[in-house]
Scaffold this motif. Structure first.
Motif, mmCIF file in Angstrom:
data_model
loop_
_atom_site.group_PDB
_atom_site.id
_atom_site.type_symbol
_atom_site.label_atom_id
_atom_site.label_comp_id
_atom_site.label_asym_id
_atom_site.label_seq_id
_atom_site.Cartn_x
_atom_site.Cartn_y
_atom_site.Cartn_z
ATOM 1 N N ASP A 71 44.387 23.771 23.409
ATOM 2 C CA ASP A 71 44.680 24.855 24.342
ATOM 3 C C ASP A 71 43.377 25.484 24.824
ATOM 4 O OD1 ASP A 71 43.768 26.685 22.401
ATOM 5 O OD2 ASP A 71 45.780 26.951 21.586
ATOM 6 N N ASP A 72 43.491 26.402 25.776
ATOM 7 C CA ASP A 72 42.291 26.961 26.406
ATOM 8 C C ASP A 72 41.432 27.728 25.395
ATOM 9 O OD1 ASP A 72 40.865 27.521 29.026
ATOM 10 O OD2 ASP A 72 41.162 29.561 28.288
ATOM 11 N N MET A 87 41.040 17.912 33.945
ATOM 12 C CA MET A 87 40.137 18.939 34.485
ATOM 13 C C MET A 87 40.553 19.335 35.899
ATOM 14 S SD MET A 87 36.026 18.672 35.181
ATOM 15 C CE MET A 87 36.289 17.461 36.478
ATOM 16 N N ARG A 88 40.844 18.328 36.728
ATOM 17 C CA ARG A 88 41.243 18.636 38.113
ATOM 18 C C ARG A 88 42.553 19.414 38.162
ATOM 19 N NH1 ARG A 88 38.583 13.587 39.131
ATOM 20 N NH2 ARG A 88 40.438 12.412 38.533
ATOM 21 N N ALA A 89 43.419 19.187 37.166
ATOM 22 C CA ALA A 89 44.695 19.902 37.119
ATOM 23 C C ALA A 89 44.539 21.294 36.513
ATOM 24 C CB ALA A 89 45.715 19.093 36.326
ATOM 25 N N GLY A 90 43.330 21.651 36.094
ATOM 26 C CA GLY A 90 43.086 22.969 35.541
ATOM 27 C C GLY A 90 43.455 23.123 34.087
ATOM 28 N N ARG A 91 43.704 22.000 33.404
ATOM 29 C CA ARG A 91 44.099 22.070 31.995
ATOM 30 C C ARG A 91 42.932 21.832 31.039
ATOM 31 N NH1 ARG A 91 48.611 19.294 34.354
ATOM 32 N NH2 ARG A 91 47.595 17.298 33.910
ATOM 33 N N ARG A 111 43.935 10.250 24.825
ATOM 34 C CA ARG A 111 44.796 9.261 25.473
ATOM 35 C C ARG A 111 44.967 9.588 26.953
ATOM 36 N NH1 ARG A 111 47.896 13.118 23.370
ATOM 37 N NH2 ARG A 111 49.777 13.805 24.486
ATOM 38 N N LYS A 112 44.597 10.821 27.329
ATOM 39 C CA LYS A 112 44.749 11.279 28.705
ATOM 40 C C LYS A 112 43.409 11.216 29.430
ATOM 41 C CE LYS A 112 48.208 14.720 27.279
ATOM 42 N NZ LYS A 112 48.509 16.172 27.234
ATOM 43 N N PRO A 113 43.381 10.846 30.698
ATOM 44 C CA PRO A 113 42.124 10.897 31.458
ATOM 45 C C PRO A 113 41.648 12.348 31.586
ATOM 46 C CG PRO A 113 43.772 9.549 32.586
ATOM 47 C CD PRO A 113 44.487 10.282 31.500
ATOM 48 N N LEU A 114 40.514 12.671 30.978
ATOM 49 C CA LEU A 114 40.042 14.051 30.984
ATOM 50 C C LEU A 114 39.712 14.541 32.384
ATOM 51 C CD1 LEU A 114 37.792 14.561 27.826
ATOM 52 C CD2 LEU A 114 40.197 15.111 28.180
ATOM 53 N N ALA A 115 39.248 13.614 33.244
ATOM 54 C CA ALA A 115 38.928 14.020 34.612
ATOM 55 C C ALA A 115 40.180 14.531 35.323
ATOM 56 C CB ALA A 115 38.317 12.858 35.381
ATOM 57 N N PHE A 124 34.289 19.280 29.639
ATOM 58 C CA PHE A 124 34.441 17.900 30.104
ATOM 59 C C PHE A 124 33.085 17.220 30.251
ATOM 60 C CE2 PHE A 124 34.214 15.102 33.843
ATOM 61 C CZ PHE A 124 35.014 14.054 33.408
ATOM 62 N N TYR A 125 32.139 17.906 30.873
ATOM 63 C CA TYR A 125 30.832 17.293 31.104
ATOM 64 C C TYR A 125 30.040 17.136 29.805
ATOM 65 C CZ TYR A 125 31.851 17.947 36.035
ATOM 66 O OH TYR A 125 32.432 17.882 37.276
ATOM 67 N N LEU A 126 30.280 18.026 28.838
ATOM 68 C CA LEU A 126 29.614 17.874 27.548
ATOM 69 C C LEU A 126 30.162 16.678 26.762
ATOM 70 C CD1 LEU A 126 29.215 21.515 26.153
ATOM 71 C CD2 LEU A 126 27.389 19.872 26.608
ATOM 72 N N LEU A 127 31.465 16.430 26.892
ATOM 73 C CA LEU A 127 32.102 15.383 26.091
ATOM 74 C C LEU A 127 32.017 13.997 26.716
ATOM 75 C CD1 LEU A 127 35.390 17.160 24.913
ATOM 76 C CD2 LEU A 127 33.330 16.721 23.579
#
Length: 458
Positions: free
Chosen positions: A242-243, A285-289, A278-282, A295-298
């Motif tokens: 979660d956030d 990120m674009r979906a705001g989740r 298992r989910k595309p992080l990009a 994202f850029y660190l990982l």
């Protein structure tokens, strides 16, 4: 790199200076504290590898401090007591509480160094024994002799030589945790801990205490971040965080420190972060989740675990591996997968990947009888799900391969099927498929088909 981090606690400045200089000359990293309060601060900010502790100090004596540390637990370091006025009873009490040894003042420098060396070796052996006892399963490398798995192991060994964060991507059950443990075992941190943190824990109400630990009236409980010191922190399915959990993790990675719940001092961290998703992080990120900064660190270093259908030629080896696994670990009866059954399962969809295959083997060994597993048994355990899955998975696996790999994959399955059909007879196989025997032998050898293990009828 220093051999170890030693904390010297003594109220006499001359003793502190002398001991610290001697130990520093021997290659140790040394911190000094003049009283028990300062010693507590040093210990809470960084766990020492060894403590030299004076018994008689003005604010609080060393035996009381040692007793408090032992009562709080998590004392993984040896403590050597020092005193010029201690009685036998005091020395015995310190030893009873857990002190490794006792040194009389004035200190013999030769005895000091020898005692420190022996204490460090004792602690090292104790930690090694603890690691061995906790190691429920040996670390195994990702299994398979396919091109995809050979490439995966090669990439993993190369990435293990670096200490940067790593993101493992792949479908559920495709072996991301196995890969993370393999990378850890190949790295310079192999002797450090491997701490596995599932996102179920991160979403729990007590996640902060579990991760960061807690301080309450001087009693310290160390969290998973501290337990991972010197090793690897594995965050499984990081996209499900979660956030709030994302924000806390981002802060740790940016500052390389954290504060325990109820504490005030920053605690340094020293671990390699390996995350999986298992989910595309990009997309997340674009979906705001998912936070862009995280994202850029990982995502600097990324490694993909292939789905089982992408290296289905490894299914026979995996079946045999898990049969041996359950026979040796759970004492289940040995049963064999005949080649026709192996070939059937090579073309199964495997929506659950390695996890589904492992569960299938376990169920067949528990529920079945007889030395050989039949195709009807396999179909019954798999239920109504068709062997080739949905419309997309009904396309043969080799359609997605380069033409040479596709041809080899088809030919290997084809020849194994007919070789088993003809009882291992290369002569009958040659006649049935219309391929000259000399050329057939070369083909079997090139494809790695162990026809000599079968009974031949030449």
């Amino acid at each position: 790199m220093p051999e170890a981090y030693v904390l010297v606690v003594d109220d006499e400045p001359d003793i502190r200076q002398l001991v610290s200089e001697i130990l520093a000359d021997e290659g140790y990293e040394v911190a000094v504290a003049e009283n028990a309060a300062m010693a507590r601060q040093f210990r809470e900010s960084r766990t020492p590898d060894l403590v030299l502790l004076d018994i008689w100090m003005p604010d609080e004596d060393g035996v009381t401090l040692l007793s408090d540390w032992m009562t709080a637990g998590n004392v993984s370091f040896p403590v050597i007591m020092m005193s010029g006025h201690a009685t036998i009873e005091t020395a015995v009490e310190a030893t009873r509480l857990g002190a490794y040894d006792f040194l009389e003042k004035p200190l013999s420098l030769a005895k000091l160094l020898l005692t420190v060396e022996r204490a460090m070796e004792h602690a090292r052996l104790k930690q090694e024994n603890t690691r061995l006892l906790r190691r429920v399963e040996p670390v195994v490398e990702p299994i398979g002799r396919s091109v995809a798995m050979e490439r995966l192991r090669e990439q993993a060994r190369r990435l293990a030589q670096h200490d940067a964060g790593l993101l493992l991507v792949g479908e559920p059950g495709s072996g991301k945790e196995v890969l993370a443990r393999y990378i850890h075992a190949q790295s310079s941190r192999r002797n450090g801990p491997f701490i596995d943190v599932g996102t179920g824990l991160l979403a729990h109400g007590s996640a902060s205490i579990a991760l960061f630990g807690k301080e309450d009236d001087g009693v310290v409980s160390r969290g998973l971040l501290e337990q991972a010191y010197g090793g690897v922190l594995f965050l499984d399915e990081v996209a499900d965080m979660d956030d709030g959990a994302q924000s806390r993790l981002l802060s740790v990675l940016e500052t390389q420190s954290f504060i325990r719940v109820g504490g005030t001092r920053a605690i340094p961290v020293d671990f390699r972060l390996i995350a999986s998703t298992r989910k595309p992080l990009a997309d997340e990120m674009r979906a705001g989740r998912f936070r862009p900064e995280l994202f850029y660190l990982l995502s600097g270093l990324t490694l993909k675990t292939p789905a089982l259908r992408e290296h289905s030629e490894d299914v026979p080896e995996l079946l045999n591996y898990y049969v041996d696994y359950f026979v040796s670990r759970e004492k289940l009866p040995f049963r064999k997968f005949p080649v026709p059954v192996q070939n059937y399962l090579r073309h199964y969809a495997w929506c659950g990947n390695l996890r589904e295959l492992k569960n299938l083997v376990q169920r067949l060994l528990i529920l079945g009888s007889g030395t050989e597993i039949t195709l009807d048994e396999v179909k019954a355990v798999l239920g109504e799900q068709p062997a080739m899955g949905d419309a997309r998975s009904r396309v043969p696996d080799y359609y997605e391969m380069p033409i040479k790999e596709a041809r080899d994959s088809f030919e290997k399955g084809y020849l194994e099927y007919h070789l088993d059909k003809f009882g291992g007879s290369v002569a009958r196989l040659s006649n049935a498929i219309g391929l000259e025997r000399t050329h057939l032998y070369r083909k079997l050898n090139a494809l790695g088909i162990k026809f000599r293990d079968k009974k031949l009828d030449l």
